[in-house]
Design a protein around this motif. Structure first.
Motif, PDB file in Angstrom:
ATOM      1  N   ALA A 229      -5.132   1.279   0.348  1.00 35.93           N
ATOM      2  CA  ALA A 229      -5.189  -0.177   0.502  1.00 35.93           C
ATOM      3  C   ALA A 229      -3.999  -0.851  -0.169  1.00 35.93           C
ATOM      4  N   ALA A 230      -3.475  -0.244  -1.238  1.00 32.16           N
ATOM      5  CA  ALA A 230      -2.348  -0.821  -1.974  1.00 32.16           C
ATOM      6  C   ALA A 230      -1.533   0.299  -2.603  1.00 32.16           C
ATOM      7  N   TYR A 231      -0.260  -0.012  -2.862  1.00 32.51           N
ATOM      8  CA  TYR A 231       0.672   0.945  -3.439  1.00 32.51           C
ATOM      9  C   TYR A 231       1.425   0.300  -4.590  1.00 32.51           C
ATOM     10  N   ALA A 232       1.896   1.143  -5.502  1.00 25.54           N
ATOM     11  CA  ALA A 232       2.836   0.712  -6.535  1.00 25.54           C
ATOM     12  C   ALA A 232       3.659   1.924  -6.934  1.00 25.54           C
ATOM     13  N   CYS A 233       4.856   1.671  -7.405  1.00 27.19           N
ATOM     14  CA  CYS A 233       5.717   2.753  -7.870  1.00 27.19           C
ATOM     15  C   CYS A 233       6.268   2.379  -9.231  1.00 27.19           C
ATOM     16  N   ALA A 234       6.087   3.271 -10.205  1.00 29.47           N
ATOM     17  CA  ALA A 234       6.531   3.007 -11.566  1.00 29.47           C
ATOM     18  C   ALA A 234       7.876   3.665 -11.886  1.00 29.47           C
ATOM     19  N   TYR A 235       8.363   4.557 -11.046  1.00 33.92           N
ATOM     20  CA  TYR A 235       9.663   5.221 -11.220  1.00 33.92           C
ATOM     21  C   TYR A 235       9.814   5.946 -12.547  1.00 33.92           C
ATOM     22  N   GLY A 236       8.744   6.457 -13.082  1.00 36.85           N
ATOM     23  CA  GLY A 236       8.789   7.241 -14.307  1.00 36.85           C
ATOM     24  C   GLY A 236       7.375   7.455 -14.805  1.00 36.85           C
TER      25      GLY A 236
END
Length: 110
Positions: A73-80
């Motif tokens: 339903a949703a995404y996020a990327c923290a890159y670490g």
């Protein structure tokens, strides 16, 4: 070692009981790998959970991992995956810090 059908069923059952799920994913990015991705077993678990309940998937490495979760339903990327990135995700999700950026890449959902 894969994820057994029994373990997958238990994960999906607990997600249904909760009514939603937050899934954190990570994959080491190495020069000799042709791409960073989730293994098929883990991708299958994430897919089943996402089909069962509204699911937010957070990648603590490559944003391309999110493309393997088309039903989220949703995404996020923290890159670490360090403490600062983990704390930032918690602040964004629960403390109202929000998401100040956008992914610099386009994701093609598989």
């Amino acid at each position: 070692p894969g994820v057994s059908d029994e373990a997958t069923a238990g994960i999906v059952r607990r997600a249904r009981e909760a009514g939603s799920a937050l899934v954190a994913v990570f994959s080491l990015v190495k020069a000799w790998k042709d791409r960073s991705n989730l293994g098929p077993d883990l991708a299958g678990v994430v897919r089943q959970v996402s089909e069962a309940v509204p699911t937010t998937v957070v990648s603590f490495s490559s944003p391309y991992l999110l493309a393997q979760c088309p039903d989220a339903a949703a995404y996020a990327c923290a890159y670490g995956a360090g403490p600062a990135e983990q704390e930032a995700v918690v602040a964004a999700l629960w403390d109202g810090a929000g998401w100040p950026g956008r992914l610099p890449v386009r994701l093609d959902r598989e």
